[in-house]
Design an enzyme around this catalytic site. Sequence first.
Site, PDB file in Angstrom:
ATOM      1  N   ARG B  64       0.793  -1.222   0.000  1.00 31.24           N
ATOM      2  CA  ARG B  64       0.000   0.000   0.000  1.00 31.24           C
ATOM      3  C   ARG B  64       0.830   1.279   0.000  1.00 31.24           C
ATOM      4  NH1 ARG B  64      -3.995  -0.828   4.679  1.00 31.24           N
ATOM      5  NH2 ARG B  64      -1.990  -1.506   5.495  1.00 31.24           N
ATOM      6  N   LYS B 170      -0.934 -19.574   5.196  1.00 35.45           N
ATOM      7  CA  LYS B 170      -1.849 -19.933   6.277  1.00 35.45           C
ATOM      8  C   LYS B 170      -2.207 -18.665   7.021  1.00 35.45           C
ATOM      9  CE  LYS B 170       0.200 -20.676  10.703  1.00 35.45           C
ATOM     10  NZ  LYS B 170       0.732 -21.470  11.749  1.00 35.45           N
ATOM     11  N   HIS B 200       4.122 -24.575   5.894  1.00 31.53           N
ATOM     12  CA  HIS B 200       5.593 -24.587   5.829  1.00 31.53           C
ATOM     13  C   HIS B 200       6.195 -25.771   6.561  1.00 31.53           C
ATOM     14  CE1 HIS B 200       5.028 -22.305   9.617  1.00 31.53           C
ATOM     15  NE2 HIS B 200       6.092 -23.010   9.974  1.00 31.53           N
ATOM     16  N   LYS B 204       9.817 -28.911   5.642  1.00 35.30           N
ATOM     17  CA  LYS B 204      10.967 -29.318   6.458  1.00 35.30           C
ATOM     18  C   LYS B 204      11.450 -30.694   6.011  1.00 35.30           C
ATOM     19  CE  LYS B 204       9.433 -27.000  10.664  1.00 35.30           C
ATOM     20  NZ  LYS B 204      10.456 -26.014  10.944  1.00 35.30           N
ATOM     21  N   GLU B 238       6.030 -25.727  22.070  1.00 36.36           N
ATOM     22  CA  GLU B 238       6.849 -24.527  21.827  1.00 36.36           C
ATOM     23  C   GLU B 238       7.168 -23.895  23.165  1.00 36.36           C
ATOM     24  OE1 GLU B 238       5.631 -22.189  18.038  1.00 36.36           O
ATOM     25  OE2 GLU B 238       3.795 -22.854  19.018  1.00 36.36           O
ATOM     26  N   ASP B 257      -4.099 -22.501  15.007  1.00 30.13           N
ATOM     27  CA  ASP B 257      -2.716 -22.148  14.693  1.00 30.13           C
ATOM     28  C   ASP B 257      -1.870 -23.396  14.396  1.00 30.13           C
ATOM     29  OD1 ASP B 257      -0.623 -20.236  14.422  1.00 30.13           O
ATOM     30  OD2 ASP B 257       0.152 -20.827  16.389  1.00 30.13           O
ATOM     31  N   HIS B 262      -0.673 -28.096  10.960  1.00 34.86           N
ATOM     32  CA  HIS B 262       0.569 -28.862  11.153  1.00 34.86           C
ATOM     33  C   HIS B 262       0.339 -30.221  11.818  1.00 34.86           C
ATOM     34  CE1 HIS B 262       2.119 -25.086  10.022  1.00 34.86           C
ATOM     35  NE2 HIS B 262       2.173 -24.532  11.219  1.00 34.86           N
ATOM     36  N   LYS B 362       1.879 -23.482  23.791  1.00 31.78           N
ATOM     37  CA  LYS B 362       2.888 -22.418  23.871  1.00 31.78           C
ATOM     38  C   LYS B 362       3.405 -22.367  25.299  1.00 31.78           C
ATOM     39  CE  LYS B 362       2.095 -19.902  19.899  1.00 31.78           C
ATOM     40  NZ  LYS B 362       3.287 -19.922  19.053  1.00 31.78           N
TER      41      LYS B 362
HETATM   42  N1  LIG Z   1       4.916 -13.440   9.740  1.00 33.90           N
HETATM   43  C1  LIG Z   1       5.095 -14.742   9.788  1.00 33.90           C
HETATM   44  O1  LIG Z   1       6.076 -15.262  10.303  1.00 33.90           O
HETATM   45  C2  LIG Z   1       4.050 -15.659   9.200  1.00 33.90           C
HETATM   46  C3  LIG Z   1       4.210 -17.037   9.354  1.00 33.90           C
HETATM   47  C4  LIG Z   1       3.273 -17.890   8.767  1.00 33.90           C
HETATM   48  C5  LIG Z   1       2.215 -17.362   8.040  1.00 33.90           C
HETATM   49  N2  LIG Z   1       2.071 -16.009   7.934  1.00 33.90           N
HETATM   50  C6  LIG Z   1       0.954 -15.475   7.149  1.00 33.90           C
HETATM   51  O2  LIG Z   1       1.432 -14.662   6.119  1.00 33.90           O
HETATM   52  C7  LIG Z   1       0.553 -13.594   5.873  1.00 33.90           C
HETATM   53  C8  LIG Z   1       1.309 -12.281   5.962  1.00 33.90           C
HETATM   54  O3  LIG Z   1       1.772 -12.097   7.274  1.00 33.90           O
HETATM   55  P1  LIG Z   1       2.706 -10.901   7.730  1.00 33.90           P
HETATM   56  O4  LIG Z   1       3.030 -11.159   9.144  1.00 33.90           O
HETATM   57  O5  LIG Z   1       3.805 -10.714   6.787  1.00 33.90           O
HETATM   58  O6  LIG Z   1       1.700  -9.645   7.614  1.00 33.90           O
HETATM   59  P2  LIG Z   1       2.024  -8.116   7.832  1.00 33.90           P
HETATM   60  O7  LIG Z   1       3.350  -7.923   8.426  1.00 33.90           O
HETATM   61  O8  LIG Z   1       0.847  -7.549   8.532  1.00 33.90           O
HETATM   62  O9  LIG Z   1       2.066  -7.519   6.357  1.00 33.90           O
HETATM   63  C9  LIG Z   1       0.962  -7.131   5.642  1.00 33.90           C
HETATM   64  C10 LIG Z   1       1.328  -6.609   4.262  1.00 33.90           C
HETATM   65  O10 LIG Z   1       0.153  -6.379   3.512  1.00 33.90           O
HETATM   66  C11 LIG Z   1       0.126  -5.044   3.022  1.00 33.90           C
HETATM   67  N3  LIG Z   1      -1.232  -4.548   3.069  1.00 33.90           N
HETATM   68  C12 LIG Z   1      -2.108  -4.642   4.098  1.00 33.90           C
HETATM   69  N4  LIG Z   1      -3.289  -4.106   3.722  1.00 33.90           N
HETATM   70  C13 LIG Z   1      -3.164  -3.677   2.443  1.00 33.90           C
HETATM   71  C14 LIG Z   1      -4.034  -3.070   1.520  1.00 33.90           C
HETATM   72  N5  LIG Z   1      -5.316  -2.775   1.810  1.00 33.90           N
HETATM   73  N6  LIG Z   1      -3.569  -2.786   0.304  1.00 33.90           N
HETATM   74  C15 LIG Z   1      -2.304  -3.057  -0.032  1.00 33.90           C
HETATM   75  N7  LIG Z   1      -1.436  -3.625   0.817  1.00 33.90           N
HETATM   76  C16 LIG Z   1      -1.864  -3.949   2.038  1.00 33.90           C
HETATM   77  C17 LIG Z   1       1.025  -4.279   3.911  1.00 33.90           C
HETATM   78  O11 LIG Z   1       1.523  -3.184   3.164  1.00 33.90           O
HETATM   79  P3  LIG Z   1       1.927  -1.781   3.787  1.00 33.90           P
HETATM   80  O12 LIG Z   1       3.074  -2.045   4.677  1.00 33.90           O
HETATM   81  O13 LIG Z   1       2.267  -0.947   2.623  1.00 33.90           O
HETATM   82  O14 LIG Z   1       0.731  -1.310   4.562  1.00 33.90           O
HETATM   83  C18 LIG Z   1       2.107  -5.319   4.238  1.00 33.90           C
HETATM   84  O15 LIG Z   1       3.029  -5.348   3.196  1.00 33.90           O
HETATM   85  C19 LIG Z   1      -0.546 -13.717   6.892  1.00 33.90           C
HETATM   86  O16 LIG Z   1      -1.609 -14.377   6.294  1.00 33.90           O
HETATM   87  C20 LIG Z   1       0.055 -14.587   7.973  1.00 33.90           C
HETATM   88  O17 LIG Z   1      -0.910 -15.338   8.642  1.00 33.90           O
HETATM   89  C21 LIG Z   1       2.981 -15.160   8.501  1.00 33.90           C
END
Ligand SMILES: NC(=O)c1ccc[n+]([C@@H]2O[C@H](COP(=O)([O-])OP(=O)(O)OC[C@H]3O[C@@H](n4cnc5c(N)ncnc54)[C@H](OP(=O)(O)O)[C@@H]3O)[C@@H](O)[C@H]2O)c1
Lengths: 389, 514
Positions: B64, B170, B200, B204, B238, B257, B262, B362
């Site tokens: 965004r 996920k 993921h 592994k 965990e 979760d 998993h 957890k």
């Molecule tokens: N983080 C992890 O370790 C992890 C592990 C397993 C699975 N996941 C999954 O992966 C997904 C992403 O997780 P995350 O932790 O990376 O999320 P996050 O940090 O909240 O990132 C969200 C991203 O989406 C963009 N975004 C949000 N709303 C938007 C909109 N209306 N228009 C355009 N861009 C928008 C944000 O852009 P801006 O910054 O420009 O706002 C940011 O780049 C989730 O479904 C999560 O469940 C994450």
Amino acid sequence: MAEAVDRMEVLDEYRAILSGETRRVDVPAVESELTQLWKAAAEDTLEGQPVVRACVLNLVGYAQGDDVAQHINEVISQVSARHPSRSIIIVADPRAKSAGLRASISAHCQIPLAGGRQVCSEQITLHASGAAVDEVHGTVLPLLVPGLPVFLWWHDEPPPDNHLFQELLDSCDHLVIDSADFAPERTAALLTDLQRITQESDIALSDLNWSRLTHWRELVAQFFDASPGRQYLDRLDAVNVEIASIHGKQPDLTEGLLLIGWLASRLGWVLEEGALRPRLDAMSFKLKSGAGSVTVKLTPDPHHPGEGLHSLSLRAADGAVFAISRKADDETCGVVSAELPEGSGYSRVVQMDLPSEATLLSDELDSSGHDAAFEETLAQAVRFMDGGQ
Amino acid sequence: MTIEETVENPLRVGLRSQRTPEPNTLIIFGASGDLTQRKLVPALYDLSLEGLLPGGFSVVGMARRPKTHSEFRSEMKGAVAQHSRTKSLQPSAWDAFAANIYYCQAEFNDPGGYIQLASMLQKIESETGCHNRLYYLATPPRYYSEIAKRLGEAGLTASDDGWTRIIVEKPFGRDLASAAELNRTLLSVFSEDQVYRIDHYLGKDTVQNILVFRFANGIFEPIWDRRYIDHVQITMAESIGIEGRGGYYERAGVIRDIIQNHALQLLSLAAMEPPATFEPDAVRDEKVKVLRAVRPIPPEDAQESTVRGQYGPGVISGQRVAGYREEDRVEADSATETYLALRLFIDNWRWAGVPFYIRSGKRLPKRVTEIAIIFRQPPLALFPTTDGSRIEPNVLSITIQPDEGISLNFGSKVPGPGAALRIRPVEMDFRYGTSFGVAAPDAYERLLLDSMLGDATLFTRRDEVEAAWAFVNPITDGWTNPEPPSFPNYEAGTWGPDEADEFIQRDGRKWRRL
Ligand SMILES: NC(=O)c1ccc[n+]([C@@H]2O[C@H](COP(=O)([O-])OP(=O)(O)OC[C@H]3O[C@@H](n4cnc5c(N)ncnc54)[C@H](OP(=O)(O)O)[C@@H]3O)[C@@H](O)[C@H]2O)c1
């Protein structure tokens, strides 16, 4: 009381071995001393975690002289984390006047994972001199752990008619050599002999010089995995290879000839009789391919700062060029590029660390049998070396 | 047949990897997010450094906030420097990799953004001559459907001469209805073979090893059934808490979760029948059969068949840690479970009557994931023990993390004379790290590469996801009515609530001490 003190002394002695010291033992007692060592280690609870003895293969190393033996010892210690083995190093001094045989035992211990247990590999070193060298296989064979593959790493030019070499070959599954260490004028003959050995027996041959090419082969293959690159594979008409020194010696064309041999064997290029006069410096010759002919050029470049192969380019009739070269300013990286006549193409930088001897050996220890691609390559490379005779 | 005929590229004969992906463009939605920075871009850089990505590979990041290509590149450079598996950033390799990274600024619900994306893709593809696209939904889950629909409207879900695929992160839905709805939306614009649902855990190495271990060794399969196995325990513990993800966790709990994805994946791998081939659909057919054969736990039995827990404050590795309700963005009276133990049965020929106990939580004492197969006692107590106790059963345990390996416990005679034999359990232990001391590649590297290669074996199919939700749904339904347990009911740094111990003891069994 006295018994307890004795026990403490024994324990101390074994702990010293596990922490890297070498212990001289009587030749007939090698096996029983090793058994004692592991028994003591298993009972030793003072250090908390017990040590684990692990063994997935037998590795017999042959070295002439103490310096080479020391080097082999270091390499084995580096591969032992990935390939825990029983290693037996033969340190030979065939020119000594009197015959003699001494044995010592030592261990290579590592903690493969942080916080994990200590894992140890055992090593037996046999110093043989004079006439005893020829008979040392009699000591080696009973020391091999049954049921596990035997790798013979001959760290020298293998002498095909040598008695010890023959006897050890009879009991091994894999022979490991490094053709980069051969004297260039003898390479062709030596590789021919080795090729014959693999044809006549079940022994798989591993050449560390071939392992040096693995990453190169992977990168070359990638050019032709998919279109648009794939369509040029059958239309290649020129190959250029540049080679720097290896191990500080004059550049040796063997590695380059193996690379050409590989391309030729995979793509069906053949050397026509009399098309080539073998030379030890620059070489240039033509191979016959399905689409016509391929001009091959190998150029040694002793002034290049790198080691071994440093660039390869493949050209196709229509002007497509596929190239890989080590970066001059950063030897750990290489540039991989493709230029295609339709105007598309790419260039990328990939990691191209020079593999250490331990990495090369470790890759070979992973193999479980004959490497058909290598054997076919070798057949071609040997022909380039002896002029297609 | 010669070897050449079986592979398209004759130069591949004898090489370990059989192909590299075709040139393609990876489009990451949510390009400034945590997942992109910590996992995706570092994994891509590591793959590229190892030469495993094709020439002509590009990345387009979409999010965004406005930024230029070069601002985006330098953000990613920082992320790679911090999270890459390879020690230090190689400047020349980074520069070459970064030259093909682009940024596309747009709101996910703005059709204009997709037109902009299309023209960027066209420009990139005119240079490489390849039209292969891989979309990655790394956004908050509420955008998954929106993005898929917009891609469809913009005509971006297929290209004339190339493939188009989409990876979905996920969580995949939060119950059966929402997962099915998401599937419907995705499959209204993509076909199933274009959709790669990521778990993921399946990336592994050790999880894949479960299959190798079971099906490449002749000695285990014959005893892998109800005749020899008393019960199975799957533990996914965990030691960390929720790591600042309170907002997400409050709505998920451990059942969404970990258990729905998993844990049920591990269950399928441990219990499945041998597939006819190692083809993606053959493997997934067998996995889904397991999930379908799991006896449902109806809402009215949910209390009985499960134990929920939530951690209070405690001490882990000498450090005081807060309780769940004290965490950021968690309600002070939260009823979300951070621990769950449950018992299930698989009603098929192989497993009839064998209970599978699953526990996950957890803030448990340590991080460990393990599948333990507990064998039956020998039919006759031939060797009386001195104290009259029974001999410990044989246990085969497959540890997945942190110290992957396999161990087998069996009874052995304690040396020494005497009429009464003394029998003690001894452990035969195999650690991957011991025999093959190498660092396994990151799961995301493997999964990204597989999706570029079109290999869906390690991704979850539509029917699998829905079967897993179909099992979980009645349980969560059953929890909504009665009063939740009085939380918190276990101290951080302990093995969960006491009720979990009583739960398994009722069946005359006990949790393995790990
Ligand atoms: N983080 C992890 O370790 C992890 C592990 C397993 C699975 N996941 C999954 O992966 C997904 C992403 O997780 P995350 O932790 O990376 O999320 P996050 O940090 O909240 O990132 C969200 C991203 O989406 C963009 N975004 C949000 N709303 C938007 C909109 N209306 N228009 C355009 N861009 C928008 C944000 O852009 P801006 O910054 O420009 O706002 C940011 O780049 C989730 O479904 C999560 O469940 C994450």
